[in-house]
Design an enzyme around this catalytic site. Structure first.
Site, PDB file in Angstrom:
ATOM      1  N   ASP A   1      42.951   5.886  68.796  1.00 52.21           N
ATOM      2  CA  ASP A   1      43.315   6.124  67.407  1.00 52.21           C
ATOM      3  C   ASP A   1      42.521   5.075  66.622  1.00 52.21           C
ATOM      4  O   ASP A   1      42.766   3.868  66.769  1.00 52.21           O
ATOM      5  CB  ASP A   1      44.824   5.928  67.247  1.00 52.21           C
ATOM      6  CG  ASP A   1      45.257   6.105  65.807  1.00 52.21           C
ATOM      7  OD1 ASP A   1      44.392   5.961  64.915  1.00 52.21           O
ATOM      8  OD2 ASP A   1      46.452   6.375  65.572  1.00 52.21           O
ATOM      9  N   LEU A   2      41.582   5.532  65.814  1.00 50.82           N
ATOM     10  CA  LEU A   2      40.632   4.597  65.212  1.00 50.82           C
ATOM     11  C   LEU A   2      41.261   3.671  64.179  1.00 50.82           C
ATOM     12  O   LEU A   2      40.614   2.750  63.684  1.00 50.82           O
ATOM     13  CB  LEU A   2      39.462   5.359  64.593  1.00 50.82           C
ATOM     14  CG  LEU A   2      38.577   6.100  65.606  1.00 50.82           C
ATOM     15  CD1 LEU A   2      37.384   6.749  64.925  1.00 50.82           C
ATOM     16  CD2 LEU A   2      38.084   5.155  66.713  1.00 50.82           C
TER      17      LEU A   2
ATOM     18  N   HIS B   1      15.825  12.221  53.189  1.00 55.47           N
ATOM     19  CA  HIS B   1      14.679  12.807  53.897  1.00 55.47           C
ATOM     20  C   HIS B   1      13.417  12.905  53.022  1.00 55.47           C
ATOM     21  O   HIS B   1      12.339  12.476  53.426  1.00 55.47           O
ATOM     22  CB  HIS B   1      15.011  14.205  54.419  1.00 55.47           C
ATOM     23  CG  HIS B   1      16.277  14.263  55.228  1.00 55.47           C
ATOM     24  ND1 HIS B   1      16.641  13.281  56.110  1.00 55.47           N
ATOM     25  CD2 HIS B   1      17.266  15.195  55.295  1.00 55.47           C
ATOM     26  CE1 HIS B   1      17.793  13.619  56.694  1.00 55.47           C
ATOM     27  NE2 HIS B   1      18.191  14.763  56.205  1.00 55.47           N
TER      28      HIS B   1
HETATM   29  C1  BG6 Z   1      20.667  17.308  57.142  1.00 52.59           C
HETATM   30  C2  BG6 Z   1      21.356  17.946  55.977  1.00 52.59           C
HETATM   31  O1  BG6 Z   1      20.516  15.929  56.936  1.00 52.59           O
HETATM   32  O2  BG6 Z   1      19.392  17.903  57.312  1.00 52.59           O
HETATM   33  C3  BG6 Z   1      21.467  19.446  56.173  1.00 52.59           C
HETATM   34  O3  BG6 Z   1      22.656  17.385  55.825  1.00 52.59           O
HETATM   35  C4  BG6 Z   1      20.109  20.029  56.455  1.00 52.59           C
HETATM   36  O4  BG6 Z   1      22.034  20.066  55.030  1.00 52.59           O
HETATM   37  C5  BG6 Z   1      19.425  19.283  57.584  1.00 52.59           C
HETATM   38  O5  BG6 Z   1      20.277  21.387  56.785  1.00 52.59           O
HETATM   39  C6  BG6 Z   1      18.009  19.757  57.773  1.00 52.59           C
HETATM   40  O6  BG6 Z   1      17.506  19.207  58.949  1.00 52.59           O
HETATM   41  P1  BG6 Z   1      16.389  19.962  59.774  1.00 52.59           P
HETATM   42  O7  BG6 Z   1      16.086  19.011  60.889  1.00 52.59           O
HETATM   43  O8  BG6 Z   1      16.960  21.245  60.223  1.00 52.59           O
HETATM   44  O9  BG6 Z   1      15.253  20.144  58.827  1.00 52.59           O
END
Ligand code: BG6
Length: 484
Positions: free
Chosen positions: A86-87, A234
């Site tokens: 249980d965290l 990203h």
């Molecule tokens: C994730 C996002 O970080 O990256 C997602 O939360 C997204 O919404 C995904 O679909 C995309 O990753 P990939 O590797 O499929 O391009």
């Protein structure tokens, strides 16, 4: 080197969809250090055997080529243990400490694959039972906060209990072989560096298009949106890889220092520039692979009057000597016409044309990230039209396909990142100052949208996003790659 990998959220989605398959691949490739234990932690009352069977059944949904045979799984399963915790209870962390201390592995990885709301608590509890020593590394998935303030609060807590070099913030794009090749392209080759600047490059486009909608993540996504989900992390990491100066060496901090400078040099937003240069959209119903699909607001878990964006296109600049005046366009969205992530470097046209060329023709480097992985260099060549009085050129391209070249040898993103954490290599992880700077930059956009009654622009599922995104880039005399 012995290791213990503690997987908080051991029965969760990420564990069985990404982490276990990646660990198995590393095991199969013989790259997972021997003498390791993988200790899955969750609330459920399971024995080691029950947990192993659960994971084995999950492997049925993995690609055939990556699925273990019964024999392979039996070997892999000897690494797997299960610990019920249980965290919220310190005594449960005490039990974990006993389990780990009894062995004293060279490297202890705490992978916190839980709901983000538990991150800081788990880290504090780990420290409270003395598990934050120098051999411990903590891995955190995004989202780390939902704005600058909440991100800083998380980082402040982490700093109190861990050293920066113990924290591995995952951006899984950095683990993709195609993204690592971006660094190789730039810093392993002398060819492009002299051209990699404002004098020769006209504009740069970064596209991360997804074909899928929000799938089963409607409730999470509705609180998040594309700017937080894809751009803040990203897309900006890709922009850093393209825009950064050559680091002084390949150490994690040298690379992260240069990425940080790019983020600090991004053109600050004004109300006017957000209005003009940031387009948000939300998918309406449309088609996906010939099938009718619902709009975002009809997805499960999404508020019917949601104003969450599923698409963002924006234009920015990096204000430094290398890049001043060069537009960088970023575009990402769900339910677009295809799954396609790529970066286009558009070079300037020749300064004094003596040949007839197609309208808008110029050299272009396309860096394909997924599903294609490789490089295309677009050049002008004398084609079939030799008989014409005025020599005319046409476009040809050199096509380098990394999948074909390296196919079977390539290591998936999570496999690579997990091996790096176990080995303590931080190069492909995000430092707190980078992450904060990225939040600082997106925050004015979030604020603007909060006060903007217009909401996101609808676009049909299966299209390339709202028309306004094309109009935005057309104002600079440019167009997106699919229209080139
Ligand atoms: C994730 C996002 O970080 O990256 C997602 O939360 C997204 O919404 C995904 O679909 C995309 O990753 P990939 O590797 O499929 O391009």
């Amino acid at each position: 080197m012995s290791f213990d990998l503690v997987l908080f959220g051991g029965t969760g989605d990420l564990a069985w969809r990404k982490l276990m398959p990646a660990l198995f691949q590393a095991f199969r490739h013989g790259t997972l250090p021997t003498g390791g234990r993988i200790i899955a932690v969750a609330r459920d009352d399971l024995s080691d055997e029950q947990y192993r069977s659960l994971i084995q059944s999950r492997f049925d949904s993995v690609d055939l080529a990556k699925r273990p045979s019964a024999e392979e799984f039996a070997q892999f399963a000897t690494l797997l243990q299960y610990l019920r915790m249980d965290l919220s209870k310190t005594e449960d962390y005490q039990r974990l400490a006993e389990l780990l201390n009894a062995r004293g592995a060279d490297s202890v990885v705490m992978y916190v694959a839980t709901a983000p709301s538990l991150f800081t608590n788990v880290c504090e509890q780990i420290a409270a039972v003395g598990l934050n020593g120098p051999t411990t590394r903590v891995v955190l998935e995004k989202p780390l906060g939902h704005d600058l303030q909440s991100n800083q609060a998380i980082n402040d807590t982490l700093r109190r209990v861990l050293k920066e070099e113990q924290v591995f913030r995952i951006d899984h794009y950095l683990g993709k072989p195609s993204v690592q090749n971006l660094f190789a392209l730039r810093f392993g080759n002398a060819l492009f560096e002299p051209l990699w600047r404002r004098e020769t490059i006209a504009n740069i486009q970064i596209t991360i298009a997804e074909e899928l909608g929000v799938e089963s993540r409607g409730a999470f996504y509705d609180q998040t949106g594309a700017l937080r989900d894809m751009v803040q992390n990203h897309a900006l990491q890709l922009l850093c890889a393209i825009g950064m100066e050559p680091p002084i060496n390949s150490s994690a901090n040298a690379i992260r220092d240069e990425k940080l400078k790019v983020l600090q040099s991004l053109k600050p937003w004004t109300l006017e520039s957000i209005g003009q240069h940031v387009i948000r959209g939300q998918y309406a119903s449309g088609t996906h692979q010939g099938q009718a699909v619902p709009g975002y607001a009809q997805e499960k878990g999404v508020a019917p009057d949601s104003t969450t964006e599923t698409f963002v296109a924006l234009r920015t600049e990096i204000l430094n000597w290398r890049w001043a005046g060069v537009p960088f366009y970023i575009r990402t969205g769900k339910r677009l016409a295809g799954r396609d992530a790529h970066i286009v470097i558009n070079f300037r046209p020749v300064p004094h044309p003596i040949f007839k060329t197609p309208i808008g023709a110029a050299n272009r480097l396309v860096i394909n990230l997924q599903p294609k992985d490789g490089l295309e260099l677009h050049l002008m060549a004398q084609g079939a039209a030799q008989h014409q009085t005025e020599p005319a050129l046409s476009q040809v391209h050199l096509n380098l396909d990394f999948d074909q070249r390296f196919g079977a040898e390539r290591v998936g993103a999570y496999e690579r990142l997990l091996l790096d954490v176990i080995a303590g290599r931080l190069n492909l992880f995000v430092r707190s100052d980078e992450q904060e700077e990225a939040w600082r930059w997106v925050e004015p956009i979030l604020q603007y949208w909060k006060n903007d009654p217009a909401g996101p622009r609808p676009y049909a599922a299966g299209s390339w996003g709202p028309r306004a995104a094309s109009a935005m880039i057309a104002r600079d005399g440019n167009c997106w790659s699919e229209d080139m």
